[in-house]
Motif scaffolding. Structure first.
Motif, short mmCIF file in Angstrom:
data_model
loop_
_atom_site.label_atom_id
_atom_site.label_comp_id
_atom_site.label_asym_id
_atom_site.label_seq_id
_atom_site.Cartn_x
_atom_site.Cartn_y
_atom_site.Cartn_z
N VAL A 59 0.85 -1.21 0.00
CA VAL A 59 0.00 0.00 0.00
C VAL A 59 0.88 1.25 0.00
CG1 VAL A 59 -1.88 -1.18 1.19
CG2 VAL A 59 -0.13 -0.03 2.53
N ASP A 60 0.28 2.38 -0.45
CA ASP A 60 1.03 3.64 -0.45
C ASP A 60 0.84 4.34 0.90
OD1 ASP A 60 -1.53 4.60 -0.48
OD2 ASP A 60 -1.49 5.20 -2.60
N GLU A 65 -3.89 0.16 -1.93
CA GLU A 65 -3.11 -0.89 -2.59
C GLU A 65 -2.55 -0.40 -3.91
OE1 GLU A 65 -5.22 -4.52 -2.99
OE2 GLU A 65 -5.68 -4.72 -0.84
N THR A 66 -1.29 -0.75 -4.16
CA THR A 66 -0.60 -0.27 -5.36
C THR A 66 -0.65 -1.28 -6.50
OG1 THR A 66 1.48 -1.21 -4.61
CG2 THR A 66 0.98 1.06 -3.92
#
Length: 710
Positions: A59-60, A65-66
């Protein structure tokens, strides 16, 4: 109130492209010692990915979520996949099976990584052995198994050998009842019954080391380093059907030859062949044995030979080798250490020169005509030949007048014909067919007499042990003789009591009824007798009179000595003829007193223990005494081997005994003229006489039963 059962929710599983995966810093495996990424990559390329990766979404900063996933558990698998990708054997977007875990769940990535690494149960070694064995039976070779698991082939062979140990011992090992080292020791033998027997014998003992297991499994075998095995060669032994037991787990010095009887037979045949080649030189006799006692030549006169002259080529070779040796020694005289190749070359030169010094000797033909040869096996397994020994009875008479002529006839060695040497192995003639030409009854071979009297001695011991009254009489007779008569001889009762061992015995003696009875009686007493000296005294004092007498009889019996041995009054360890006669006479007295019946004690004349070891005239004499004249006529045309076999059949249950087993004044066999053959004395058709050698028909209508010799 019922307790609610918590249900387990499994993490979702899906395929994720490899380029969407990254290693996590939460992986607890930091130390990479012993980890082989290359082997794992090869395994994945061969078998595919066997176990999924456990991943968490990345996650960033805002918690979104990336699309990437970190791998906290399965770092080795990730690096192996990465290696395959760099080798262009795996696409960047290849789907990788992954178990996706919750990012914000209660279980941390570090916990997942740690659990995966410490909760795995290592495979039990036995399961690995069995898996290798299953793969082998399904068609994979040892080399293929080794390549598939990145192991040396020898390691696979070792583990496959472990899988062949008895299943019962596998179960013991699986239950931690034995160590891996002990299991490895059992692999020297493939006999499951013997393996289990050895384990049952030592499992409760204080000492059950691997070396002891190996020793017990190989105690009836012969080491490949034994001089007999070296002399014959394991290749010849295996070609004859022999099995060589090997230890794959430690140096076994070539292994163990399992069939000792086969080895001895093959060695005897090879020695006989060597002796027959030497016999062509014209010697009077040749004695053959695996080894001879150190004093085998005692009492013999040794004649000397002269070394054969060296040929021109041999002299030139010696000169060249000596010159090379001198040059090398001078060149490296000041060197602290010789180079390996120079040291090896000097050793070769020394060996070659020594061979010239040990060249054959040439003997005088007159000496050869009266002398003999000892043929044996040297300690290193090479053939050992000692020529030129003359027995006292073969020495030429010494003329007091200084004339070397005999009876007025000069000896002409050059004109003498080459005689046929008498070859004996273990005291037995190797060419029994020579006896066909002999009409007289020769004395029994000395070794056979010793074996027969060993059987009689053992039977006498058992009879004395069964009769305490006779044992007490024999003991008192010995003690009174020693203390009141100061006799200097040793008779049939050697009281002390000293256990008399048999220097020569038939292999079947240990399994005879007398031997078994003696051993069973000894074992029964051993189980009761205390080992402590004071306890033993008290135990003996508390025995009833009958038990004391029985124990006395058993102990006294071990001193019985009815053995024949060659009289040798000039040796400190020998006996005189008078002493031997007294011993045998006392043995006869013991036999009469105890009522000993050698036939009831289990002795029967057989092909191996008597009949094939005596001359044809003696075989016929035995059949004539035991089964009658007609029975002897039925077999007198046969060859030695067939005659001995048929004589065994004819003498079965007749009670016939050879002279060494008879009591001196006992009745001998009935007169041959009063005995005749019955129907049972007829030979099988294939051994019957030829038409022109048919047995005379006289008396065919008046058959009588063959009478046994008492």
């Amino acid at each position: 109130m019922a307790t609610a059962i918590q249900k387990i929710a499994l993490s979702s599983s899906r395929d994720i492209p490899f380029n969407k995966l990254v290693l996590s810093q939460s992986n607890v495996r930091r130390v990479k010692a012993g980890v082989s990424i290359e082997n794992l990559a090869t395994s994945i390329a061969r078998r595919g990915l066997i176990q999924s990766l456990s991943v968490f979404p990345v996650v960033d900063a805002e918690g979104v979520e990336t699309g990437m996933f970190e791998v906290p558990a399965g770092g080795r698998r990730f690096r192996a996949l990465e290696m395959l990708m760099k080798q262009k054997r795996l696409a960047k977007i290849a789907p990788v099976p992954c178990v996706v875990r919750e990012r914000d769940g209660a279980i941390l990535p570090e916990e997942v990584s740690l659990a995966e690494n410490i909760e795995r149960a290592p495979l039990h070694p036995l399961d690995q052995f069995r898996a290798f064995h299953d793969m082998l039976t399904k068609g994979m070779t040892e080399e293929e198994i080794a390549a598939a698991f990145f192991l040396p082939v020898n390691v696979v062979k070792q583990r496959l050998r472990l899988a062949t140990v008895s299943p019962a011992l596998h179960d013991v090992y699986a239950d931690d009842g034995m160590t891996l080292e002990q299991l490895m020791a059992f692999t020297v033998s493939e006999d499951h019954a013997r393996q289990e027997q050895v384990w049952d014998a030592i499992k409760d003992a204080w000492s059950k080391e691997a070396h002891q297991i190996r020793r017990m499994l190989t105690e009836t075998t012969v080491r490949a380093s034994d001089k007999r095995a070296v002399f014959l060669g394991t290749e010849a032994y295996e070609a004859a059907g022999g099995i060589v037991m090997r230890d794959l787990f430690q140096s076994d010095d070539g292994g163990w030859l399992q069939d000792a009887a086969l080895l001895d037979r093959l060695v005897a045949e090879k020695l006989k062949t060597e002796a027959q080649a030497i016999a062509a030189e014209g010697w009077k006799w040749i004695e053959v044995a695996v080894s001879f006692p150190f004093d085998a030549a005692r009492g013999l006169r040794e004649v000397s030979g002269t070394p054969l002259d060296l040929t021109t080529e041999e002299l030139a070779t010696i000169e060249a080798l000596s010159a090379e040796q001198t040059k090398l020694e001078a060149e490296y005289e000041d060197a602290d250490e010789l180079p390996d190749d120079i040291d090896e070359r000097l050793g070769e030169i020394e060996t070659a020169l020594a061979a010239f010094d040990d060249r054959p000797e040439q003997f005088d033909p007159a000496d050869i005509a009266i002398a003999g040869v000892f043929v044996s096996i040297d300690a290193d397994g090479s053939l050992c030949v000692d020529r030129g020994f003359v027995r006292p009875e073969d020495l030429p008479p010494v003329r007091t007048d200084g004339n070397d002529e005999t009876d007025g006839e000069p000896v002409d060695p050059a004109g003498a014909t080459v005689q046929r040497a008498v070859i004996t192995i273990g005291g037995q003639a190797t060419d029994p067919e020579d006896d066909d030409e002999e009409d007289g009854i020769k004395p029994l071979p000395e070794r056979l007499v010793i074996e027969l009297t060993a059987y009689r001695t053992l039977a006498l011991r058992n009879a004395v042990a069964d009769n305490p009254h006779i044992a007490m009489t024999a003991l008192l007779h010995k003690l009174v003789s020693d203390n009141f008569m100061t006799r200097m001889y040793t008779g049939a009762m050697e009281a002390g009591v000293k256990h008399i061992y048999f220097p020569v015995q038939d292999e079947a003696l240990k399994d005879s009824p007398s031997a078994r009875a003696m051993q069973e009686r000894h074992d029964a007493w051993s189980a009761d007798i205390p080992k402590d000296d004071n306890d033993l005294w008290n135990w003996l004092a508390g025995l009833d009179d009958a038990s004391r007498m029985a124990l006395l009889a058993h102990c006294v019996s071990y001193g019985v000595n009815a053995l024949y041995e060659r009289p040798n009054p000039h040796s400190g360890s020998g006996v005189s003829q008078h002493t031997l006669d007294m011993r045998l006479a006392q043995a006869d007295r013991l036999a009469r007193a105890t009522g000993l019946d050698i036939v009831q004690a289990g002795w029967r004349p057989t092909f191996g223990n008597y009949l094939n070891r005596v001359t044809k005239p003696r075989i016929l004499e035995a059949v004539r005494e035991g089964a009658g004249e007609r029975a002897a006529q039925l077999i007198d045309h046969l060859k030695k081997g067939d005659m001995a076999k048929e004589a065994e059949r004819l003498l079965a249950d007749t009670g016939w005994l050879p002279e060494p087993l008879r009591i001196a004044d006992a009745d001998v066999a009935p007169d041959a003229e009063t005995s005749s053959a019955d129907d049972g004395a007829e030979l099988p058709a294939f051994l019957g006489a030829d038409d022109d050698e048919a047995v005379p028909a006289d008396g065919e209508d008046d058959e009588h039963q063959l009478i046994a010799a008492e």
